[in-house]
Design a protein around this motif. Structure first.
Motif, PDB file in Angstrom:
ATOM      1  N   ARG A 261       0.826  -1.207   0.000  1.00  0.00           N
ATOM      2  CA  ARG A 261       0.000   0.000   0.000  1.00  0.00           C
ATOM      3  C   ARG A 261       0.858   1.254   0.000  1.00  0.00           C
ATOM      4  N   LEU A 262       1.905   1.277   0.842  1.00  0.00           N
ATOM      5  CA  LEU A 262       2.793   2.440   0.893  1.00  0.00           C
ATOM      6  C   LEU A 262       3.543   2.606  -0.418  1.00  0.00           C
ATOM      7  N   ARG A 263       3.961   1.493  -1.024  1.00  0.00           N
ATOM      8  CA  ARG A 263       4.691   1.557  -2.304  1.00  0.00           C
ATOM      9  C   ARG A 263       3.825   2.181  -3.386  1.00  0.00           C
ATOM     10  N   ARG A 264       2.550   1.791  -3.449  1.00  0.00           N
ATOM     11  CA  ARG A 264       1.655   2.333  -4.471  1.00  0.00           C
ATOM     12  C   ARG A 264       1.382   3.809  -4.250  1.00  0.00           C
ATOM     13  N   HIS A 265       1.198   4.192  -3.003  1.00  0.00           N
ATOM     14  CA  HIS A 265       0.985   5.619  -2.707  1.00  0.00           C
ATOM     15  C   HIS A 265       2.192   6.444  -3.136  1.00  0.00           C
ATOM     16  N   ALA A 266       3.388   5.952  -2.839  1.00  0.00           N
ATOM     17  CA  ALA A 266       4.602   6.672  -3.225  1.00  0.00           C
ATOM     18  C   ALA A 266       4.708   6.775  -4.748  1.00  0.00           C
ATOM     19  N   GLU A 267       4.367   5.713  -5.434  1.00  0.00           N
ATOM     20  CA  GLU A 267       4.476   5.676  -6.902  1.00  0.00           C
ATOM     21  C   GLU A 267       3.546   6.694  -7.543  1.00  0.00           C
ATOM     22  N   ARG A 268       2.400   6.947  -6.916  1.00  0.00           N
ATOM     23  CA  ARG A 268       1.416   7.887  -7.475  1.00  0.00           C
ATOM     24  C   ARG A 268       1.651   9.334  -7.031  1.00  0.00           C
ATOM     25  N   THR A 269       2.612   9.539  -6.153  1.00  0.00           N
ATOM     26  CA  THR A 269       2.835  10.878  -5.577  1.00  0.00           C
ATOM     27  C   THR A 269       3.730  11.724  -6.472  1.00  0.00           C
ATOM     28  N   VAL A 270       3.363  12.994  -6.641  1.00  0.00           N
ATOM     29  CA  VAL A 270       4.178  13.967  -7.357  1.00  0.00           C
ATOM     30  C   VAL A 270       4.542  15.080  -6.380  1.00  0.00           C
ATOM     31  N   VAL A 271       5.825  15.374  -6.268  1.00  0.00           N
ATOM     32  CA  VAL A 271       6.320  16.405  -5.352  1.00  0.00           C
ATOM     33  C   VAL A 271       6.554  17.695  -6.129  1.00  0.00           C
ATOM     34  N   ALA A 272       5.856  18.755  -5.715  1.00  0.00           N
ATOM     35  CA  ALA A 272       6.041  20.064  -6.347  1.00  0.00           C
ATOM     36  C   ALA A 272       7.134  20.817  -5.600  1.00  0.00           C
ATOM     37  N   HIS A 273       8.168  21.243  -6.353  1.00  0.00           N
ATOM     38  CA  HIS A 273       9.274  21.970  -5.718  1.00  0.00           C
ATOM     39  C   HIS A 273       9.849  22.981  -6.705  1.00  0.00           C
ATOM     40  N   GLU A 274       9.635  24.271  -6.385  1.00  0.00           N
ATOM     41  CA  GLU A 274      10.184  25.379  -7.180  1.00  0.00           C
ATOM     42  C   GLU A 274       9.915  25.202  -8.669  1.00  0.00           C
ATOM     43  N   GLY A 275       8.671  24.943  -8.984  1.00  0.00           N
ATOM     44  CA  GLY A 275       8.267  24.800 -10.375  1.00  0.00           C
ATOM     45  C   GLY A 275       8.497  23.428 -10.975  1.00  0.00           C
TER      46      GLY A 275
END
Length: 297
Positions: A261-275
């Motif tokens: 479950r944690l692996r799938r959540h991480a895979e779908r996550t996008v981190v916004a950083h300075e554009g």
């Protein structure tokens, strides 16, 4: 019988300065009779209660202060009358007996006056105890300072076991919890599992986008971890981009479900950083606790 006028004058002067002392001493003084009626009421009590002596003289203390727990105070006073010994109430047991507002500028954060109260039996001429004196001490400064010290110590304790970047448990504290969980397993035999994981190709993130971008990814993963663990689980940052979590009362199957479950959540996550929009994946390992495990290390 004749009375010497000079002696009478001296006696009156003594009574006068004694009354002055009672009125100006910086503690509250109340004398109650066996029916809990007010027989003495000094300036401290007048100033902090807003009630003049004329309005409370002969009145029940419970009628004057309806917020006082009557049965509790009766029990305290009855023990003084019966045993002829002093009784004490300190602010740690009960913050106040009489609810007075706090007007001290230094301890202005306190809404009310913290109090210590001493209850003293007063013997009459025939040695019977038919009155009791309540001495009320304002200890707001002490209480507030102690409260601030306790808060500061709690904050220091929290900081000593917290990773500054992620807010998770730091490695030192997490390893202490791991040892405690291992000992609990030895006593109870209740299974737990350890999950450790890190960010794939994390060095490339730092080399390509800089360490602040890497920190943003680490913080986002820490937040994902917080949202996925239970309150009984123990999560921490192990070091760098490595994380660990102790899943309490969880067998290997439960740990595998959590990890996926944690692996799938991480895979779908996008981190916004300075554009930038940064994606990442994680790799996880599972170690269920068993009798064959020799130690927590």
């Amino acid at each position: 019988m004749s009375i010497d006028r000079a002696d009478a004058s001296i006696d009156m002067k003594q009574v006068h300065w004694m009354l002055e002392m009672l009125n100006n001493v910086d503690v509250g003084l109340i004398v109650l009779d066996r029916e809990y009626r007010i027989r003495l009421w000094n300036s401290f009590m007048e100033n902090h209660s807003g009630r003049r002596w004329e309005s409370v003289s002969g009145e029940s203390v419970f009628r004057t202060f309806p917020e006082v727990p009557e049965q509790w105070l009766r029990n305290k006073l009855e023990s003084v009358f019966l045993l002829r010994n002093r009784a004490f109430v300190v602010w740690e047991q009960r913050p106040y007996v009489f609810r007075f507002r706090n007007y001290r500028p230094i301890t202005g954060t306190a809404e009310f006056m913290y109090q210590n109260v001493t209850m003293v039996p007063l013997r009459s001429a025939n040695t019977e105890v038919d009155h009791v004196c309540l001495i009320v001490y304002d200890v707001t400064d002490t209480a507030v300072n102690k409260g601030a010290l306790l808060e500061a110590n709690a904050e220091l304790e929290h900081l000593s076991r917290t990773d500054r970047l992620t807010g998770l448990n730091n490695r030192g504290f997490w390893e202490e919890q791991l040892e405690q969980e291992y000992r609990r397993f030895q006593r109870t035999g209740v299974e737990s599992s350890l999950v450790m994981f890190d960010i794939d190709l994390f060095k490339q993130v730092n080399d390509t986008h800089g360490h602040p971008a890497g920190d943003a990814v680490i913080c986002q993963l820490a937040e994902l971890l917080r949202r996925n663990v239970r309150t009984t689980d123990i999560a921490g940052r192990y070091g760098g981009e490595e994380f660990a979590v102790i899943l309490v009362n969880t067998d290997a199957n439960g740990a595998a479900y959590f990890a996926e479950r944690l692996r799938r959540h991480a895979e779908r996550t996008v981190v916004a950083h300075e554009g930038l929009e940064l994606s990442f994946t994680i790799s996880l390992g599972i170690a269920p606790l068993a009798r064959t495990v020799a130690s927590h290390q």
